[in-house]
Design a protein around this motif. Sequence first.
Motif, PDB file in Angstrom:
ATOM      1  N   ALA A 176     -23.587 -52.462 -26.304  1.00  0.00           N
ATOM      2  CA  ALA A 176     -23.343 -53.773 -26.912  1.00  0.00           C
ATOM      3  C   ALA A 176     -22.511 -54.660 -25.987  1.00  0.00           C
ATOM      4  N   LYS A 177     -21.542 -54.067 -25.306  1.00  0.00           N
ATOM      5  CA  LYS A 177     -20.738 -54.832 -24.352  1.00  0.00           C
ATOM      6  C   LYS A 177     -21.619 -55.340 -23.216  1.00  0.00           C
ATOM      7  N   ALA A 178     -22.512 -54.493 -22.732  1.00  0.00           N
ATOM      8  CA  ALA A 178     -23.429 -54.911 -21.669  1.00  0.00           C
ATOM      9  C   ALA A 178     -24.329 -56.049 -22.153  1.00  0.00           C
ATOM     10  N   VAL A 179     -24.810 -55.930 -23.390  1.00  0.00           N
ATOM     11  CA  VAL A 179     -25.666 -56.982 -23.955  1.00  0.00           C
ATOM     12  C   VAL A 179     -24.890 -58.293 -24.081  1.00  0.00           C
ATOM     13  N   SER A 180     -23.629 -58.196 -24.476  1.00  0.00           N
ATOM     14  CA  SER A 180     -22.820 -59.417 -24.632  1.00  0.00           C
ATOM     15  C   SER A 180     -22.651 -60.129 -23.296  1.00  0.00           C
ATOM     16  N   HIS A 181     -22.428 -59.359 -22.229  1.00  0.00           N
ATOM     17  CA  HIS A 181     -22.286 -59.980 -20.910  1.00  0.00           C
ATOM     18  C   HIS A 181     -23.617 -60.550 -20.429  1.00  0.00           C
ATOM     19  N   GLY A 182     -24.687 -59.781 -20.645  1.00  0.00           N
ATOM     20  CA  GLY A 182     -25.996 -60.235 -20.190  1.00  0.00           C
ATOM     21  C   GLY A 182     -26.490 -61.465 -20.924  1.00  0.00           C
ATOM     22  N   ALA A 183     -26.276 -61.492 -22.246  1.00  0.00           N
ATOM     23  CA  ALA A 183     -26.735 -62.638 -23.037  1.00  0.00           C
ATOM     24  C   ALA A 183     -25.945 -63.898 -22.717  1.00  0.00           C
ATOM     25  N   ALA A 184     -24.690 -63.728 -22.334  1.00  0.00           N
ATOM     26  CA  ALA A 184     -23.866 -64.885 -21.971  1.00  0.00           C
ATOM     27  C   ALA A 184     -24.127 -65.349 -20.543  1.00  0.00           C
ATOM     28  N   ASN A 185     -24.756 -64.482 -19.753  1.00  0.00           N
ATOM     29  CA  ASN A 185     -25.055 -64.800 -18.356  1.00  0.00           C
ATOM     30  C   ASN A 185     -26.518 -64.438 -18.067  1.00  0.00           C
ATOM     31  N   ALA A 210     -30.387 -51.366 -21.840  1.00  0.00           N
ATOM     32  CA  ALA A 210     -29.482 -52.507 -21.985  1.00  0.00           C
ATOM     33  C   ALA A 210     -30.146 -53.789 -21.493  1.00  0.00           C
ATOM     34  N   ARG A 211     -30.892 -53.684 -20.401  1.00  0.00           N
ATOM     35  CA  ARG A 211     -31.618 -54.863 -19.906  1.00  0.00           C
ATOM     36  C   ARG A 211     -32.626 -55.361 -20.935  1.00  0.00           C
ATOM     37  N   GLU A 212     -33.349 -54.430 -21.547  1.00  0.00           N
ATOM     38  CA  GLU A 212     -34.316 -54.797 -22.588  1.00  0.00           C
ATOM     39  C   GLU A 212     -33.611 -55.480 -23.761  1.00  0.00           C
ATOM     40  N   ALA A 213     -32.454 -54.944 -24.148  1.00  0.00           N
ATOM     41  CA  ALA A 213     -31.699 -55.505 -25.265  1.00  0.00           C
ATOM     42  C   ALA A 213     -31.161 -56.892 -24.931  1.00  0.00           C
ATOM     43  N   VAL A 214     -30.743 -57.085 -23.696  1.00  0.00           N
ATOM     44  CA  VAL A 214     -30.269 -58.408 -23.271  1.00  0.00           C
ATOM     45  C   VAL A 214     -31.367 -59.444 -23.461  1.00  0.00           C
ATOM     46  N   ILE A 260     -31.867 -53.833 -32.655  1.00  0.00           N
ATOM     47  CA  ILE A 260     -32.535 -53.015 -31.646  1.00  0.00           C
ATOM     48  C   ILE A 260     -31.907 -51.627 -31.684  1.00  0.00           C
ATOM     49  N   GLY A 261     -32.761 -50.602 -31.781  1.00  0.00           N
ATOM     50  CA  GLY A 261     -32.287 -49.230 -31.811  1.00  0.00           C
ATOM     51  C   GLY A 261     -32.834 -48.430 -30.656  1.00  0.00           C
ATOM     52  N   GLY A 262     -32.210 -47.290 -30.409  1.00  0.00           N
ATOM     53  CA  GLY A 262     -32.696 -46.414 -29.350  1.00  0.00           C
ATOM     54  C   GLY A 262     -31.698 -46.133 -28.251  1.00  0.00           C
ATOM     55  N   VAL A 263     -30.428 -46.545 -28.432  1.00  0.00           N
ATOM     56  CA  VAL A 263     -29.414 -46.212 -27.425  1.00  0.00           C
ATOM     57  C   VAL A 263     -29.277 -44.692 -27.335  1.00  0.00           C
TER      58      VAL A 263
END
Length: 396
Positions: free
Chosen positions: A107-116, A80-84, A68-71
């Motif tokens: 990426a850190k936000a995505v890691s937290h969101g994907a795990a939760n 970040a929500r979309e990436a999660v 996913i690109g566009g940061v």
Amino acid sequence: MKMQAFTHYTPTEIVFGKASEDRVAELAKKYHGSRVFVVYGGGSVVKSGLLGRVTGTLEAAGLKVETIGGVKPNPRLDFAREAVQKAVEFQADLILAVGGGSVIDTAKAVSHGAANPDTDIWEFWSRKKKVEKTLPVGVILTLAAAGSETSDSAVLTNTEIQVKRGLSTDLNRPEFAIMNPELTYTLPKYQVGCGIVDIMMHTLDRYFTKTKGNQLTDEIAEGLLRTVIANGRIAIQDSHNYESMSEIMWCGSISHNGLTGLGAEKDFAPHQLGHELSAKFDIAHGASLSAVWGAWAEYSYMEDVDRFVRFADKVWGISGDNKEEVARKAINATVNYFKLLDMPTCFSEAKEIGLKTEDELWTMADGCSYKDTRTIGAFRVLNKEDIFNVYKLANK
């Protein structure tokens, strides 16, 4: 206040040098990645061929890859929500950031969101919930600046309410960071300048402390500042100078992994002042810091003039009998260095901001102080009125 007790935890594995990105698959597997979700920013990593090489290396090693690109700078909550959501659908087990600080923070936000997946990530950044589990994050660094590749922090900007917030937790620390200075060669001069300011500020916001007798930490901070200043003069003219870009890249990591402030009380008031500017005016992080630092220093230096005298001597080689004069010379030397980098040193020099009315300054002070419910800083503690006064000094 003497040197404080501390816990130093910097677990990130650093792989530094030319062609180090070729080891990405090896490192992804080492940290149990089989389904790698790649986050990147604009088109530079695509145009340079880096993204294709990275995804090709991962796929050749038998790993599944989604991208996913566009940061954007001042990383956006909505993106970040979309990436999660995309990472959850992909069933990612490792998040790989290919870019600079904004990409890494995302990426850190995505890691937290994907795990939760049942928790909106803004709940973590607004302190309503604590991060207790996450996915591993890897980094391929393309911009020496934020130090996010080794730090415990990450910022997100909620554009709906014009608020930029930071989150610090050891679960923010990446598992590995690949650092090849050659990957920074495509950067425009402005981004190089912003990066140098950011690196300096991560140390300055730790260095200006009331903690005394912290000899080794002070020496590390002063050495880092001298190093980045000297090499920044070269890099701003020639971003293809491998030696200078190497030094700056390593300074960026050390500046924000905790080492330059170990055992001391941190300040970070300029960062908080700058976050308000980034949230409201979408100015680059480094530029927001250079635009307020001189004003903050002018407003705060008499709180401990001896600290500024030491800064003058150890970093700038400035000495003299009049302490106030020496301190002011050190402030001017720092501001003039920012100008050498073509960075704004006040609001009028920042095209995104410009001169503000007093009402606008009060609104900014209200936002920075969370509607007068918090103070910022430790070197000189700043309340809402103090924040207004600093912004007023910068408003020229």
